[in-house]
Scaffold this motif. Structure first.
Motif, PDB file in Angstrom:
ATOM      1  N   ALA A 125      -0.369   7.705   1.462  1.00  0.00           N
ATOM      2  CA  ALA A 125      -1.137   7.859   2.702  1.00  0.00           C
ATOM      3  C   ALA A 125      -1.791   6.537   3.083  1.00  0.00           C
ATOM      4  O   ALA A 125      -2.058   5.698   2.237  1.00  0.00           O
ATOM      5  CB  ALA A 125      -2.208   8.928   2.527  1.00  0.00           C
ATOM      6  N   VAL A 126      -2.052   6.392   4.390  1.00  0.00           N
ATOM      7  CA  VAL A 126      -2.718   5.199   4.920  1.00  0.00           C
ATOM      8  C   VAL A 126      -3.847   5.653   5.829  1.00  0.00           C
ATOM      9  O   VAL A 126      -3.652   6.528   6.687  1.00  0.00           O
ATOM     10  CB  VAL A 126      -1.741   4.307   5.718  1.00  0.00           C
ATOM     11  CG1 VAL A 126      -2.463   3.114   6.326  1.00  0.00           C
ATOM     12  CG2 VAL A 126      -0.586   3.856   4.852  1.00  0.00           C
ATOM     13  N   GLN A 127      -5.017   5.069   5.643  1.00  0.00           N
ATOM     14  CA  GLN A 127      -6.175   5.365   6.494  1.00  0.00           C
ATOM     15  C   GLN A 127      -5.835   5.023   7.939  1.00  0.00           C
ATOM     16  O   GLN A 127      -5.175   4.019   8.212  1.00  0.00           O
ATOM     17  CB  GLN A 127      -7.363   4.541   6.013  1.00  0.00           C
ATOM     18  CG  GLN A 127      -8.622   4.720   6.797  1.00  0.00           C
ATOM     19  CD  GLN A 127      -9.737   3.816   6.278  1.00  0.00           C
ATOM     20  OE1 GLN A 127      -9.553   3.053   5.342  1.00  0.00           O
ATOM     21  NE2 GLN A 127     -10.885   3.906   6.894  1.00  0.00           N
ATOM     22  N   ARG A 128      -6.278   5.815   8.849  1.00  0.00           N
ATOM     23  CA  ARG A 128      -5.938   5.628  10.255  1.00  0.00           C
ATOM     24  C   ARG A 128      -6.653   4.435  10.898  1.00  0.00           C
ATOM     25  O   ARG A 128      -6.066   3.684  11.658  1.00  0.00           O
ATOM     26  CB  ARG A 128      -6.286   6.888  11.037  1.00  0.00           C
ATOM     27  CG  ARG A 128      -5.915   6.814  12.495  1.00  0.00           C
ATOM     28  CD  ARG A 128      -6.223   8.084  13.194  1.00  0.00           C
ATOM     29  NE  ARG A 128      -5.451   9.152  12.580  1.00  0.00           N
ATOM     30  CZ  ARG A 128      -4.908  10.137  13.241  1.00  0.00           C
ATOM     31  NH1 ARG A 128      -5.075  10.229  14.522  1.00  0.00           N
ATOM     32  NH2 ARG A 128      -4.226  11.061  12.619  1.00  0.00           N
ATOM     33  N   HIS A 129      -7.932   4.263  10.592  1.00  0.00           N
ATOM     34  CA  HIS A 129      -8.715   3.216  11.247  1.00  0.00           C
ATOM     35  C   HIS A 129      -8.999   2.071  10.285  1.00  0.00           C
ATOM     36  O   HIS A 129      -9.333   2.289   9.132  1.00  0.00           O
ATOM     37  CB  HIS A 129     -10.035   3.783  11.768  1.00  0.00           C
ATOM     38  CG  HIS A 129      -9.833   4.880  12.766  1.00  0.00           C
ATOM     39  ND1 HIS A 129      -9.381   4.652  14.038  1.00  0.00           N
ATOM     40  CD2 HIS A 129      -9.979   6.221  12.664  1.00  0.00           C
ATOM     41  CE1 HIS A 129      -9.279   5.795  14.683  1.00  0.00           C
ATOM     42  NE2 HIS A 129      -9.634   6.771  13.858  1.00  0.00           N
ATOM     43  N   ALA A 130      -8.913   0.851  10.802  1.00  0.00           N
ATOM     44  CA  ALA A 130      -9.179  -0.344  10.002  1.00  0.00           C
ATOM     45  C   ALA A 130     -10.682  -0.591   9.896  1.00  0.00           C
ATOM     46  O   ALA A 130     -11.455  -0.207  10.776  1.00  0.00           O
ATOM     47  CB  ALA A 130      -8.502  -1.551  10.632  1.00  0.00           C
ATOM     48  N   ASP A 131     -11.083  -1.270   8.803  1.00  0.00           N
ATOM     49  CA  ASP A 131     -12.490  -1.633   8.635  1.00  0.00           C
ATOM     50  C   ASP A 131     -12.780  -2.916   9.405  1.00  0.00           C
ATOM     51  O   ASP A 131     -11.918  -3.435  10.129  1.00  0.00           O
ATOM     52  CB  ASP A 131     -12.842  -1.752   7.144  1.00  0.00           C
ATOM     53  CG  ASP A 131     -12.110  -2.875   6.430  1.00  0.00           C
ATOM     54  OD1 ASP A 131     -11.467  -3.727   7.087  1.00  0.00           O
ATOM     55  OD2 ASP A 131     -12.173  -2.908   5.179  1.00  0.00           O
ATOM     56  N   ASP A 132     -13.967  -3.476   9.244  1.00  0.00           N
ATOM     57  CA  ASP A 132     -14.360  -4.695   9.967  1.00  0.00           C
ATOM     58  C   ASP A 132     -13.493  -5.893   9.593  1.00  0.00           C
ATOM     59  O   ASP A 132     -13.385  -6.845  10.356  1.00  0.00           O
ATOM     60  CB  ASP A 132     -15.828  -5.021   9.705  1.00  0.00           C
ATOM     61  CG  ASP A 132     -16.755  -3.992  10.340  1.00  0.00           C
ATOM     62  OD1 ASP A 132     -16.322  -3.271  11.262  1.00  0.00           O
ATOM     63  OD2 ASP A 132     -17.912  -3.897   9.895  1.00  0.00           O
ATOM     64  N   GLY A 133     -12.876  -5.863   8.424  1.00  0.00           N
ATOM     65  CA  GLY A 133     -12.002  -6.945   7.987  1.00  0.00           C
ATOM     66  C   GLY A 133     -10.540  -6.712   8.333  1.00  0.00           C
ATOM     67  O   GLY A 133      -9.656  -7.371   7.808  1.00  0.00           O
ATOM     68  N   SER A 134     -10.273  -5.732   9.190  1.00  0.00           N
ATOM     69  CA  SER A 134      -8.911  -5.382   9.630  1.00  0.00           C
ATOM     70  C   SER A 134      -8.045  -4.824   8.514  1.00  0.00           C
ATOM     71  O   SER A 134      -6.833  -4.937   8.548  1.00  0.00           O
ATOM     72  CB  SER A 134      -8.219  -6.588  10.279  1.00  0.00           C
ATOM     73  OG  SER A 134      -8.929  -7.015  11.398  1.00  0.00           O
ATOM     74  N   ARG A 135      -8.685  -4.224   7.502  1.00  0.00           N
ATOM     75  CA  ARG A 135      -7.919  -3.619   6.408  1.00  0.00           C
ATOM     76  C   ARG A 135      -8.033  -2.103   6.472  1.00  0.00           C
ATOM     77  O   ARG A 135      -8.989  -1.561   7.012  1.00  0.00           O
ATOM     78  CB  ARG A 135      -8.422  -4.121   5.055  1.00  0.00           C
ATOM     79  CG  ARG A 135      -8.165  -5.595   4.847  1.00  0.00           C
ATOM     80  CD  ARG A 135      -8.649  -6.059   3.525  1.00  0.00           C
ATOM     81  NE  ARG A 135     -10.094  -5.828   3.454  1.00  0.00           N
ATOM     82  CZ  ARG A 135     -10.840  -6.061   2.384  1.00  0.00           C
ATOM     83  NH1 ARG A 135     -10.283  -6.531   1.290  1.00  0.00           N
ATOM     84  NH2 ARG A 135     -12.126  -5.849   2.390  1.00  0.00           N
ATOM     85  N   VAL A 136      -7.045  -1.452   5.897  1.00  0.00           N
ATOM     86  CA  VAL A 136      -7.039   0.002   5.798  1.00  0.00           C
ATOM     87  C   VAL A 136      -6.953   0.384   4.329  1.00  0.00           C
ATOM     88  O   VAL A 136      -6.450  -0.383   3.506  1.00  0.00           O
ATOM     89  CB  VAL A 136      -5.846   0.626   6.564  1.00  0.00           C
ATOM     90  CG1 VAL A 136      -5.992   0.430   8.057  1.00  0.00           C
ATOM     91  CG2 VAL A 136      -4.522   0.075   6.074  1.00  0.00           C
ATOM     92  N   GLU A 137      -7.452   1.575   3.994  1.00  0.00           N
ATOM     93  CA  GLU A 137      -7.305   2.060   2.637  1.00  0.00           C
ATOM     94  C   GLU A 137      -5.920   2.686   2.504  1.00  0.00           C
ATOM     95  O   GLU A 137      -5.502   3.479   3.348  1.00  0.00           O
ATOM     96  CB  GLU A 137      -8.369   3.093   2.287  1.00  0.00           C
ATOM     97  CG  GLU A 137      -8.249   3.555   0.847  1.00  0.00           C
ATOM     98  CD  GLU A 137      -9.339   4.508   0.437  1.00  0.00           C
ATOM     99  OE1 GLU A 137     -10.211   4.099  -0.344  1.00  0.00           O
ATOM    100  OE2 GLU A 137      -9.318   5.652   0.908  1.00  0.00           O
TER     101      GLU A 137
END
Length: 65
Positions: free
Chosen positions: A34-46
């Motif tokens: 699975a991949v997190q839908r929204h990126a964090d402030d650093g443009s990364r996803v979980e």
């Protein structure tokens, strides 16, 4: 044009491409669950790998495998 009725299975894998690769190298090439839908402030996803490991990844590090 003829369209096939056979199902297509796409597999995604984690391909890290960054300076801190030695910390995440053990996860390189592993299939993704699975991949997190929204990126964090650093443009990364979980990203959750099929073995249950969780890593922070840039979207370009999630590739068809």
């Amino acid at each position: 044009m003829q369209v096939s009725n056979n199902p297509v299975n796409l597999n995604w894998v984690f391909r890290p491409d960054r300076a801190d690769q030695d910390r995440i190298a053990e996860h390189a090439g592993k299939p993704i669950h699975a991949v997190q839908r929204h990126a964090d402030d650093g443009s990364r996803v979980e990203v959750v790998l099929v073995d249950g490991a969780r890593v922070q990844a840039y979207r370009h590090e999630v590739v068809l495998g």
